[in-house]
Enzyme design. Structure first.
Site, PDB file in Angstrom:
ATOM      1  N   HIS A  37      20.303  37.879  61.774  1.00  0.00           N
ATOM      2  CA  HIS A  37      21.494  38.714  61.984  1.00  0.00           C
ATOM      3  C   HIS A  37      21.595  39.704  60.824  1.00  0.00           C
ATOM      4  O   HIS A  37      21.813  39.303  59.678  1.00  0.00           O
ATOM      5  CB  HIS A  37      22.749  37.837  62.056  1.00  0.00           C
ATOM      6  CG  HIS A  37      23.960  38.528  62.552  1.00  0.00           C
ATOM      7  ND1 HIS A  37      24.675  39.428  61.788  1.00  0.00           N
ATOM      8  CD2 HIS A  37      24.602  38.483  63.759  1.00  0.00           C
ATOM      9  CE1 HIS A  37      25.692  39.889  62.469  1.00  0.00           C
ATOM     10  NE2 HIS A  37      25.669  39.340  63.681  1.00  0.00           N
TER      11      HIS A  37
ATOM     12  N   HIS B 240      21.303  44.770  66.108  1.00  0.00           N
ATOM     13  CA  HIS B 240      21.610  44.159  64.813  1.00  0.00           C
ATOM     14  C   HIS B 240      21.201  42.689  64.724  1.00  0.00           C
ATOM     15  O   HIS B 240      21.324  42.085  63.645  1.00  0.00           O
ATOM     16  CB  HIS B 240      23.117  44.263  64.536  1.00  0.00           C
ATOM     17  CG  HIS B 240      23.919  43.281  65.348  1.00  0.00           C
ATOM     18  ND1 HIS B 240      24.010  43.357  66.718  1.00  0.00           N
ATOM     19  CD2 HIS B 240      24.647  42.192  64.970  1.00  0.00           C
ATOM     20  CE1 HIS B 240      24.762  42.360  67.158  1.00  0.00           C
ATOM     21  NE2 HIS B 240      25.167  41.639  66.116  1.00  0.00           N
TER      22      HIS B 240
END
Length: 636
Positions: A75, A60
């Site tokens: 992110h 992620h």
């Protein structure tokens, strides 16, 4: 000074300011400066170019480090680490190089929403505190790979508390208009002196606001970047990055600014500066050595060193070498400045200081006689101006010979003809004329300063440092050297010395009085530099910016010059200010302390007057600093 780096949108969607992101860790800026993006599609692109430094196990988050060492974190989603990679696919690995706009990952927006998590993509500069001056952001709906933010990277001119010369050189080159705008570069004791094609392309404000640069001056037909005591290291760094750049500009085309009396004067100052500045250091060092030797022979100190001892004679020879062979040093330096062959001109200087030439010169032996005109040998040791002119003649002759001689003959015959012709011209014509004029002017100045006493001391002491502002003091430096070389002393230099002391005392007062840490550290360093004979860091760093500080220094030096002139003080070495105390001992008459007492009393007076005036009138922390610009305010 900051460098702008564009940051691209990592996906198609709506850009959000950091404080609008629905996550306290990101929105508070704890992670660093950056922005959020509400994606409309799940394809993720690299916002910057660089090296992949991290790929999270849960896929992620991806880290990228740019060539400017910005650490950028991409992110994907908020609190998505708990998905353990579900819905994510990454197309890069640690160590890969990526270009801005390159596809690096995909994220399933549906999967993230099914887990009731936000899909917001964060782009964060995690080392913002260390690397960023600010971040400009456009809160717009955008397509992927469009520029939506600009990061302003701090100039990396200071590293571990010290100047990074290579980084500073990059900043200077960029802000003088780039490599293509630079015609030539030389340096003196404290300044880089650029010859620029167009000074309008230079960015004064950025350079003035750069760590490691004290100020920028337009004077003497040059673009002068004042560096201070580290100028040699910065010059070397700049020249390393500009390997094709010459350190001369003699062959440049004439411009309107270079024509006329003003242009000729600027060129003359430039040639003198370029010829003398590399030599000044060794002359100064030699003068200190000679002064210390004189000090050690004082009867008041018990004749610690005998003038007939091998040690005294050996060390004295070390000190005398720079003066004795000054024609070689000046000739080499002048040839480099003018773009000629330094070795050839050094040989001409060697001819003038050849032992037999010196012996005949001291005896004024006739070379030949035409009618009643006697052409005589002269002693050219300690001479300066004849060699600068010889270097100019040599350059012109070399250029002419390159045009008429075949290339296969040039290596031998150009030096041969140059040495023969220029040596002869110097010996018979230009040498006697120039040396006679130089000695006459130097002696005349000495006599005028001595005879004018306190009047000359007051005027010269009060105004000399004004010449330093415009770099015009380089027109005086050779005259001082000529005085010391010819008569062994310089009354003018004794007055100049106290002007350095007074500017140092003025900046020291400001440094002690201020509560501003940056001003205090700069002031103390500048005071030390001034007490060691270099006043530019004090003048440009503080004194001129708070003009009353500079005026306080001028008043102090006027008082010091008054006392020096009143006591008929003189100097027997080149180095001035407090570090040059040994230059006030007369090496020929060790017991004569008149000049030393003049130095002592005038320096004390200059320090007290300059310090007290600055303290009570010249400076306080509420004063506005002049000229130097504030750092640009950026939107965060």
């Amino acid at each position: 000074m900051s460098k702008k780096i564009n940051i691209l949108a990592p996906a198609k969607g709506q850009v959000l300011a950091l404080n609008k992101v629905n996550d306290e860790v990101f929105s508070s800026g704890i992670m660093g400066e950056g922005f959020g993006l509400e994606p409309l599609e799940g394809t993720i692109y690299a916002p910057v170019s660089g090296i992949i430094t991290m790929v999270a196990d849960s896929k992620h988050a991806i880290g990228i480090k740019t060539e400017d060492e910005l650490e950028v974190l991409v992110h994907m989603g908020i609190d998505t680490v708990g998905l353990n990679g579900e819905g994510f696919e990454v197309f890069v690995k640690q160590g890969d190089k990526v270009a801005a706009g390159q596809k690096i990952a995909t994220m399933s927006l549906e999967t993230i929403k099914l887990h009731n998590l936000a899909t917001t993509v964060m782009v964060i500069v995690t080392n913002s505190t260390a690397k960023l001056e600010g971040l400009d952001l456009e809160e717009v709906e955008t397509n992927e790979k469009a520029s939506v933010a600009a990061a302003y990277v701090k100039s990396a001119v200071v590293k571990d508390g010290k100047l990074d010369y290579d980084a500073l050189a990059d900043v200077i080159i960029e802000n003088v208009g780039g490599e293509d705008n630079i015609k030539s570069l030389i340096h003196c004791i404290t300044r880089l002196r650029f010859g620029l094609k167009d000074e309008q392309k230079a960015n004064d404000e950025v350079l003035q606001d750069t760590d490691g640069v004290i100020d920028v001056i337009h004077a003497s037909g040059q673009y002068q970047v004042v560096i201070g005591n580290e100028v040699t290291a910065v010059y070397d760094a700049v020249m390393k990055k500009l390997p094709n750049l010459s350190d001369n500009d003699e062959a440049e085309e004439e411009t309107s600014e270079s024509k006329g009396i003003s242009g000729a004067f600027n060129q003359l100052i430039g040639i003198i500066t370029g010829s003398m500045s590399p030599v000044v250091g060794v002359i100064a060092a030699s003068g200190i050595i000679k002064g210390i030797l004189a000090l050690l022979t004082l009867p008041q100190l018990g004749n610690l060193l005998n003038v007939k001892s091998e040690m005294y004679i050996t060390i004295s020879a070390m000190a005398d070498a720079a003066f004795f062979f000054l024609p070689i040093l000046v000739g080499f330096s002048a040839a480099k400045r003018l773009g000629g062959n330094p070795i050839t001109v050094a040989v001409i200087g060697g001819f003038l200081t050849y032992p037999q030439m010196i012996a005949w010169g001291k005896a004024f032996k006739d070379i030949f006689v035409i009618g009643n005109v006697h052409f005589q040998f002269l002693n050219y040791t300690y001479s300066i101006f004849p060699m600068i002119l010889a270097a100019w003649f040599a350059k012109k002759l070399e250029d002419y010979l390159k045009k008429i001689l075949p290339s296969f003959l040039q290596m031998i015959f150009i030096p041969m003809f140059t040495i023969l012709v220029v040596s002869s011209i110097t010996l018979l014509i230009t040498g006697p004329v120039i040396q006679g004029l130089a000695n006459g002017i130097a002696d005349l100045i000495n006599v005028v300063v001595h005879s004018s006493g306190w009047i000359g001391g007051l005027i010269i002491g009060g105004f000399y440092q004004l010449l330093v502002i415009f770099g015009l003091h380089w027109g005086v430096v050779p005259l001082v050297a000529q005085q010391i070389a010819g008569s062994g002393e310089s009354a003018l230099n004794a007055i100049i010395s106290v002007t350095m002391v007074s500017q140092g005392a003025a900046v020291l007062a400001a440094a002690i009085k201020t509560r501003k840490n940056d001003l205090k550290s700069l002031g103390i360093a500048a005071a030390i530099s001034a007490f060691c004979g270099v006043t530019e860091p004090a003048i440009y760093g503080i004194n001129l910016r708070y003009r009353k500080v500079f005026v306080s220094g001028l008043i102090g030096s006027a008082v010091g010059g008054f006392i020096t002139g009143l006591m008929h003080g003189s100097m027997y070495g080149f180095t001035g200010s407090l570090i040059g105390f040994s230059s006030f001992f007369n090496p020929k008459h060790a017991t004569d302390l008149t000049s030393f007492y003049a130095f002592l009393f005038s320096s004390i007076a200059a320090i007290l007057v300059s310090f007290i005036l600055t303290w009570v009138w010249g400076y306080n922390d509420s004063m506005a600093q002049g000229k130097k610009v504030e750092k640009r305010k950026l939107n965060k």
